[in-house]
Design an enzyme around this catalytic site. Structure first.
Site, PDB file in Angstrom:
ATOM      1  N   HIS A 273       0.851  -1.194   0.000  1.00 16.06           N
ATOM      2  CA  HIS A 273       0.000   0.000   0.000  1.00 16.06           C
ATOM      3  C   HIS A 273       0.890   1.249   0.000  1.00 16.06           C
ATOM      4  O   HIS A 273       0.809   2.105   0.887  1.00 16.06           O
ATOM      5  CB  HIS A 273      -0.898  -0.022   1.234  1.00 16.06           C
ATOM      6  CG  HIS A 273      -2.197   0.714   1.071  1.00 16.06           C
ATOM      7  ND1 HIS A 273      -2.264   2.072   0.870  1.00 16.06           N
ATOM      8  CD2 HIS A 273      -3.472   0.257   1.071  1.00 16.06           C
ATOM      9  CE1 HIS A 273      -3.528   2.436   0.784  1.00 16.06           C
ATOM     10  NE2 HIS A 273      -4.287   1.338   0.897  1.00 16.06           N
TER      11      HIS A 273
ATOM     12  N   GLU B 299      -1.655   0.408  -5.931  1.00 16.80           N
ATOM     13  CA  GLU B 299      -1.694  -0.900  -5.274  1.00 16.80           C
ATOM     14  C   GLU B 299      -2.016  -2.016  -6.272  1.00 16.80           C
ATOM     15  O   GLU B 299      -3.177  -2.335  -6.490  1.00 16.80           O
ATOM     16  CB  GLU B 299      -2.749  -0.886  -4.167  1.00 16.80           C
ATOM     17  CG  GLU B 299      -2.672   0.294  -3.212  1.00 16.80           C
ATOM     18  CD  GLU B 299      -3.982   0.548  -2.505  1.00 16.80           C
ATOM     19  OE1 GLU B 299      -4.597  -0.427  -2.017  1.00 16.80           O
ATOM     20  OE2 GLU B 299      -4.417   1.718  -2.456  1.00 16.80           O
TER      21      GLU B 299
END
Length: 338
Positions: free
Chosen positions: A175, A305
């Site tokens: 992330h 991501e």
């Protein structure tokens, strides 16, 4: 290549350590043993050190907010509708941590784990065994995340899982939030994606199964400016920016995204063989995240991501994230600095 280990702080009664590698160009990679947080990907540009990641000077800056900043996400990234999926004739219930749904592995997986860490001359290796008792997902997952810094300024992240006890699921990501400039936002960045469509999302941000064509601000196939896209979305979307899942096309050398700061020309290319990429422009980020671009605020950075399209546990056309007992799978993301 130079290496070092130093104390970064305390969390949940344990010591947070920072592991650092520096290559011959002065490019630096730093990773924390808690949550595998990617703390630093910095380069020397005209003699000045610039961290390409959104980064906090304290562990509290990472933990005292809900944004999963630079954490590794596992067992699964994204949202699972109603924290339930159907597998081999049974309903599998996993922990809900965002209303009725599961987000990023339910909050007790990789993103909340202290890892064992070893270092080689060019890599930082994190290992842990995630049990069903810990995170509420089926079976146990022997996990490994390896960050490698190369001599040509790549960071390669290899995420590996081996399943035991019963079959489970595996769809990890990093992330990572990027701001390649020295200003307080990403409006001077361009973003180019190998994508012609994105997922329709319900009000709770769970994919419905429908694909939508990329048009208007979603058309990022041609080196589009984020200033133009975000300024428009501020008036046309409730999120006031991107919090969306793009469907990746087949592409050359797995190049899925190119992010560039037009002021400095610093560029990151992202390579992955995954079929999805979540783009989140920190629309709701609040000031309780002190960072290298001031305090948290809207559009301070963009999270990119790579992952198998989320909610694939329930929408099988999105991909198979099943990990059977005895099976090992590795997912790789490459970040190239230019």
């Amino acid at each position: 290549m130079k290496s070092s280990v130093m104390k970064f702080g305390q969390h949940a009664g344990q010591t947070v350590l920072m592991y650092t590698l520096t290559n011959q160009h002065g490019t630096r990679l730093s990773v924390l043993n808690f949550a595998g947080i990617w703390h630093e990907f910095s380069v020397l540009d005209n003699g000045a050190r610039v961290n390409l990641l959104l980064s906090s000077p304290t562990i509290a800056g990472y933990t005292d907010n809900p944004y999963y900043i630079n954490r590794v996400i596992g067992r699964v990234a994204g949202r699972i509708k109603d924290a339930t999926y159907h597998y081999q004739g049974q309903n599998v219930v996993v922990p809900n941590n965002e209303g009725k749904n599961t987000l990023h592995g339910g909050g007790r997986g990789w993103s909340d784990t202290f890892f064992n860490v070893t270092m080689t001359s060019d890599s930082i290796m994190l290992t842990a065994k995630i049990t069903s008792k810990q995170d509420g997902f089926p079976g146990d997952l022997t996990s490994g995340i390896q960050y490698t810094l190369t001599s040509d300024d790549q960071v390669i992240v290899q995420m590996t899982g081996t399943q035991s006890v019963v079959d489970g699921v595996f769809n990890p990501t990093v992330h990572a939030y990027f701001n390649l400039g020295t200003t307080h936002d990403i409006l001077d960045h361009t973003l180019q994606l190998a994508s012609n469509s994105h997922l329709a999302l319900a009000e709770d941000k769970v994919p419905t199964g429908t694909l939508l064509p990329n048009s208007g601000p979603f058309d990022l196939a041609h080196d589009s400016t984020l200033r133009q896209a975000l300024t428009k979305m501020a008036h046309t979307t409730s999120e006031q920016g991107f919090d969306d899942v793009f469907v990746m096309n087949k592409r050359v050398k797995n190049l899925i995204a190119i992010l560039k700061d037009t002021v400095s020309s610093r560029t990151i290319e992202i390579m992955s063989n995954r079929n999805g990429l979540v783009v989140f422009t920190a629309n709701s980020m609040t000031s309780n995240m002190p960072n290298n671009h001031g305090n948290g605020h809207r559009w301070v950075a963009v999270a990119l991501e790579p992952q198998t399209l989320p909610n694939s546990e329930n929408i099988h056309e999105f991909g198979d994230v099943t990990l059977k007992v005895g099976e090992t799978r590795q997912e790789v993301i490459v970040y190239q600095y230019r």
